[in-house]
Design a protein around this motif. Structure first.
Motif, mmCIF file in Angstrom:
data_model
loop_
_atom_site.group_PDB
_atom_site.id
_atom_site.type_symbol
_atom_site.label_atom_id
_atom_site.label_comp_id
_atom_site.label_asym_id
_atom_site.label_seq_id
_atom_site.Cartn_x
_atom_site.Cartn_y
_atom_site.Cartn_z
ATOM 1 N N ASP A 144 0.665 -1.202 0.127
ATOM 2 C CA ASP A 144 0.042 0.032 0.091
ATOM 3 C C ASP A 144 0.965 1.275 0.200
ATOM 4 O O ASP A 144 0.302 2.302 0.216
ATOM 5 N N GLY A 145 2.162 1.147 -0.020
ATOM 6 C CA GLY A 145 3.023 2.383 -0.250
ATOM 7 C C GLY A 145 3.440 2.793 1.048
ATOM 8 O O GLY A 145 4.204 3.626 1.043
ATOM 9 N N SER A 146 3.093 2.093 2.189
ATOM 10 C CA SER A 146 3.397 2.697 3.654
ATOM 11 C C SER A 146 4.938 2.133 4.192
ATOM 12 O O SER A 146 5.459 0.929 3.529
ATOM 13 N N LEU A 147 5.534 2.970 4.750
ATOM 14 C CA LEU A 147 7.038 2.673 5.048
ATOM 15 C C LEU A 147 7.039 1.625 6.317
ATOM 16 O O LEU A 147 6.250 1.607 7.112
ATOM 17 N N MET A 148 7.644 0.385 5.953
ATOM 18 C CA MET A 148 7.951 -0.825 6.559
ATOM 19 C C MET A 148 9.167 -0.701 7.473
ATOM 20 O O MET A 148 9.104 -1.265 8.648
ATOM 21 N N ALA A 149 10.276 -0.113 7.040
ATOM 22 C CA ALA A 149 11.591 -0.067 7.620
ATOM 23 C C ALA A 149 12.500 0.856 7.089
ATOM 24 O O ALA A 149 12.196 1.338 5.859
ATOM 25 N N VAL A 150 13.338 1.362 8.053
ATOM 26 C CA VAL A 150 14.626 1.760 7.561
ATOM 27 C C VAL A 150 15.681 1.527 8.197
ATOM 28 O O VAL A 150 15.694 1.241 9.270
ATOM 29 N N GLU A 151 16.786 1.165 7.168
ATOM 30 C CA GLU A 151 17.779 0.379 7.809
ATOM 31 C C GLU A 151 19.299 1.132 7.374
ATOM 32 O O GLU A 151 19.152 1.671 6.297
ATOM 33 N N TYR A 152 20.210 0.874 8.211
ATOM 34 C CA TYR A 152 21.484 1.478 7.511
ATOM 35 C C TYR A 152 22.571 0.248 7.472
ATOM 36 O O TYR A 152 22.726 -0.699 8.349
ATOM 37 N N PHE A 153 23.100 0.228 6.147
ATOM 38 C CA PHE A 153 23.895 -0.991 5.864
ATOM 39 C C PHE A 153 25.516 -0.356 5.536
ATOM 40 O O PHE A 153 25.291 0.901 5.006
ATOM 41 N N ASN A 154 26.601 -0.956 6.056
ATOM 42 C CA ASN A 154 27.716 -0.434 5.610
ATOM 43 C C ASN A 154 28.349 -1.675 5.056
ATOM 44 O O ASN A 154 28.540 -2.770 5.556
ATOM 45 N N LYS A 155 28.594 -1.516 3.813
ATOM 46 C CA LYS A 155 29.162 -2.600 2.730
ATOM 47 C C LYS A 155 28.518 -4.051 3.057
ATOM 48 O O LYS A 155 28.784 -5.215 2.971
ATOM 49 N N GLY A 156 27.220 -3.669 2.930
ATOM 50 C CA GLY A 156 26.031 -4.898 3.108
ATOM 51 C C GLY A 156 25.807 -5.423 4.462
ATOM 52 O O GLY A 156 24.923 -6.324 4.697
ATOM 53 N N HIS A 157 26.351 -4.859 5.478
ATOM 54 C CA HIS A 157 26.197 -5.404 6.775
ATOM 55 C C HIS A 157 25.245 -4.335 7.590
ATOM 56 O O HIS A 157 25.840 -3.099 7.404
ATOM 57 N N LEU A 158 24.417 -4.839 8.454
ATOM 58 C CA LEU A 158 23.671 -3.934 9.281
ATOM 59 C C LEU A 158 24.524 -3.267 10.163
ATOM 60 O O LEU A 158 25.352 -3.981 10.851
ATOM 61 N N GLN A 159 24.509 -2.103 10.375
ATOM 62 C CA GLN A 159 25.375 -1.351 11.301
ATOM 63 C C GLN A 159 24.511 -0.170 11.898
ATOM 64 O O GLN A 159 23.410 0.363 11.321
ATOM 65 N N VAL A 160 24.969 0.385 13.116
ATOM 66 C CA VAL A 160 24.235 1.752 13.686
ATOM 67 C C VAL A 160 24.507 2.766 12.788
ATOM 68 O O VAL A 160 25.487 3.038 12.405
ATOM 69 N N GLY A 161 23.509 3.495 12.680
ATOM 70 C CA GLY A 161 23.181 4.466 11.785
ATOM 71 C C GLY A 161 22.903 5.921 12.550
ATOM 72 O O GLY A 161 21.908 5.944 13.161
ATOM 73 N N TYR A 162 23.747 6.930 12.419
ATOM 74 C CA TYR A 162 23.399 8.123 13.209
ATOM 75 C C TYR A 162 22.136 8.560 12.993
ATOM 76 O O TYR A 162 21.336 8.997 13.933
#
Length: 774
Positions: free
Chosen positions: A417-435
């Motif tokens: 339906d176009g709704s936002l489900m997730a925002v993620e931060y990746f560094n070289k393909g790996h999940l990482q803490v994003g400011y």
């Protein structure tokens, strides 16, 4: 009794009782009122007597059990005055016990003022049920509240009231209550510190009683520097001559040489305050809450025609003016920081309805290509991301997936339906803490009917407390009337929860936020724990957001304009205490791989205005390999701000900042207020920070704002931070603010710390590895 704590209540007695009241000058009256308002922001005792009451509470069983405990310990005589005070005032109708819905900042009973003659002992309804599982804590808090009321009502000295208040008396009384509470837990019932009930509170209280004489309780709970208050009240207690008064005033004017600079540095770092900046902020806050009452004493005992002392008093006003001119802007982020820290403490029970959302998410190991969000049908990758208004996220500079996976990037995932489900931060393909994700690696949105649950998670799927003090956010869409629906109006409510499902305050001080959405924009209103519209720590009760979108004439540039304006609870224009302005105007311009944001400010008359750092505007330029931040004057020309620079230029490699540097209005390299010109960073193969170092405008090694030149990070086999080393400009180990030069964390496979060690620059061990994080 602890003579030091008790002394706070009576130090002024001999000084003021023999002197008649004098008229308070307008200048002193303004500072006294400010002191009261700052105190009331974090300590609610004066208003708790007027909150809605769920029911009265019969405390006789508690009193009987307390009396029995203390008698069996052979110490009833020591506490008899408190039992007598309670019984006498209860029988006279001057003291009542109440159950309330409001949530005081620490668990259990709190003292409350109803009016000039009647007081109350109040407890939150959920607290009462929760603490009943651990009767010692319930009884200890009752004794604490009785003791605080006794010292407020019976041991107070009316000659030093202003508008019926005295912040120093109130602070002293509450601290004495905490002291009495600790005696009961430490020496009467020998409380078991392993109790899971309100475990952070009793551990914190008992440790503070043993290790720092309640200094941390004063700082973190009451926003007060006990050492500063004790120092000057001790001097007051010994005054016997004009010369001593002059010496005290000279001491008050001799504030630490780096205090104002550290307040400015706190404004520079804003919402990433260092421990030193927090401590100096608390000292500045205490100066503004304490010094006016000391001047009130002096105004009672020194005639105004004593020019020598009056000149020193005037100098003290100038000192307070200087501290206030900068600290007033630091107060919001400092209280925001304090609230976020309090939210992390398990003071009360989780809400059962939130427990199912506290379980860790199941994240398969692998790169982003294999980590799709279940149910997502569309993803967009961006180089940069920011957020506003709590749940509004926007990305800058779209990237092809292949390029994003090879660098650092944010992934936005959307449902059918176009709704936002997730925002993620990746560094070289790996999940990482994003400011931009508030200390999380990803934010997941769960939708169930009219309710959304937002989760802030680390790279392993465990909940983390974000920098606004919560790990879970519930967003509920309220059922609107047919008329509201026809007009396109909607209402949402936001409530906040920590990792274990406990409801907590937003770090701005709000218990809940209500959003009213219309075709023109939306308005957020901040509510306290009593359900009342209330000003948050930033000085406003409502904020209005609007957005217009379009394209620039004659070009393909996409332009979005945003307007944010602040209002008090009566709907009148208000100023953000942090920025010092009524509103913010933003223009976002997007052109393929480049993105710029121009920010300007307005006052209550909707005229251009400058903010606290003396800049009128800012411009941000985002590119794949460069980020530039500029301070501008009213005409849009570069200007050197309060922080000593006109622009920051950041060099970006594969999405990661490898250097940032400060420049003046002419583009010349300068050292900023932070003490350095350039900061350099290097990273591991996984994209984790490996080294961080600072250099001056001549490229010579210097100390950064945290007193370190170079920081070296080492990671374990699972990718979690394992060791941290601090070095000075000479390449040798150097101690940080806490006295550590080398820290080692011991973590399990999920990254949970179970022990920590630290050593100073000489190799001396500072900790025992007992499982407490540094």
């Amino acid at each position: 009794m602890n003579r030091k704590v008790w002394g706070l209540m009576c130090l002024l007695w001999l000084i003021v009782t023999a002197f008649p009241a004098a008229e308070t000058s307008p200048e002193l009256a303004a500072y006294l009122q400010q002191s009261i308002e700052m105190w009331d922001k974090v300590v609610p005792w004066f208003s708790l007597g007027s909150v809605p009451v769920t029911s009265n509470f019969d405390a006789e069983t508690l009193v009987t059990e307390l009396s029995k405990d203390i008698t069996e310990a052979g110490r009833y005589k020591e506490f008899e005055y408190l039992f007598n005070y309670y019984k006498e005032n209860k029988n006279k109708g001057n003291l009542v016990c109440r159950i309330i819905e409001a949530r005081p900042p620490s668990p259990g009973f709190w003292p409350a003022r109803i009016d000039d003659t009647q007081s109350a002992l109040v407890i939150n309804a959920a607290d009462l049920e929760y603490l009943a599982k651990e009767p010692a804590l319930l009884k200890a808090s009752f004794l604490r509240a009785v003791a605080a009321l006794y010292y407020l009502k019976e041991a107070a000295f009316p000659t030093l009231y202003f508008n019926g208040r005295n912040v120093l008396y109130e602070f002293s009384a509450l601290m004495t209550g905490n002291f009495v509470e600790s005696i009961y837990l430490n020496e009467i019932v020998f409380f078991n510190n392993n109790s899971p009930i309100a475990n952070n509170w009793h551990t914190w209280l008992i440790d503070s009683a043993k290790n720092d004489n309640f200094v941390s309780i004063a700082r973190n709970l009451y926003g007060f520097s006990m050492n500063y208050a004790y120092h000057f009240l001790s001097i007051l207690s010994k005054l016997s001559s004009y010369q001593q008064i002059m010496s005290m005033l000279n001491t008050m004017n001799d504030i630490p040489v780096d205090l104002v600079d550290n307040i400015k540095k706190g404004l520079f770092t804003r919402f990433a305050l260092t421990p030193k900046q927090v401590e100096d902020g608390i000292i500045a806050r205490t100066i503004l809450m304490t010094d006016p009452w000391i001047l009130l004493v002096i105004s009672r005992v020194i005639p105004p025609n004593n020019k020598e002392i009056q000149n020193l008093v005037n100098s003290t006003y100038k000192t307070m003016d200087l501290v206030r001119s900068y600290y007033k802007h630091l107060e919001p982020p400092l209280l925001d920081h304090r609230q976020a820290q309090l939210d992390c403490n398990a003071f009360w029970a989780p809400e059962p309805s939130m427990l199912s959302y506290t379980e860790p998410a199941k994240i398969e190991k692998g790169t982003a290509a294999a980590l799709s969000v279940p149910g997502a049908v569309k993803t967009i990758w961006y180089r940069e991301c920011d957020s506003f208004a709590g749940n509004q996220y926007r990305g800058y500079i779209p990237l092809p997936e292949q390029e994003a996976l090879a660098t650092a990037a944010y992934r936005f995932s959307y449902g059918a339906d176009g709704s936002l489900m997730a925002v993620e931060y990746f560094n070289k393909g790996h999940l990482q803490v994003g400011y931009a994700l508030q200390d999380a690696a990803r934010i997941i949105i769960i939708r169930e009917g009219r309710t959304e649950i937002w989760r802030w998670e680390d790279a392993s799927g465990r909940l983390v407390s974000n920098d606004s003090g919560f790990a879970l956010m519930k967003v509920e869409t309220l059922q609107g009337s047919e008329d509201e629906q026809a007009k396109g109006l909607r209402r949402l409510t936001f409530t906040f929860y920590d990792r274990d499902g406990r409801r907590v305050f937003h770090s701005s001080g709000a218990w809940s936020i209500e959003r009213r959405i219309s075709p023109q924009g939306f308005e957020d209103s901040y509510y306290d724990d009593r359900g009342q519209l209330s000003e948050n720590y930033f000085g406003y009760a409502k904020v209005w957001y609007s957005e217009t979108a379009g394209t620039a004439m004659g070009s393909k540039n996409r332009i979005n304009r945003y307007e944010y304006r602040y209002f008090d609870k009566d709907g009148n224009p208000a100023c953000s205490q942090f920025l010092g302005v009524h509103g913010t105007l933003e223009q976002h311009t997007e052109n393929g791989s480049n993105y710029s944001v121009e920010i300007s400010y307005i006052n209550a008359q909707v005229q251009p205005s400058k903010i606290f750092d003396n800049s009128w505007m800012q411009r941000k330029k985002f590119g794949k390999d460069l980020f530039v931040y500029e301070n501008l004057d009213r005409e849009g020309k570069p200007i050197v701000s309060l922080f000593g620079y006109a622009s920051i230029q950041s060099t970006i490699v594969n999405g990661m900042i490898v250097a940032d540097a400060f420049y003046d209005a002419a583009g010349k390299a300068v050292n900023s207020l932070a003490g350095y010109h350039k900061r350099k960073m290097s990273y591991t193969d996984r994209g984790d920070i490996a080294e961080l170092s600072y250099f001056d405008a001549r490229n010579k090694p210097v100390l950064g704002m945290d007193g370190i030149h170079r920081q070296v990070y080492k990671y374990d086999k699972n990718g979690y931070l394992e060791e941290l080393f601090f070095y000075g400009p000479d390449g040798k180990l150097i101690n940080d603010y806490s006295g550590a030069a080398h820290i080692r964390w011991y973590k399990d496979e999920l990254g949970r710390t179970y022990a920590v060690d630290a050593w100073d620059s000489a190799g001396n061990r500072l900790s025992s590895g007992a499982g407490k994080d540094i």
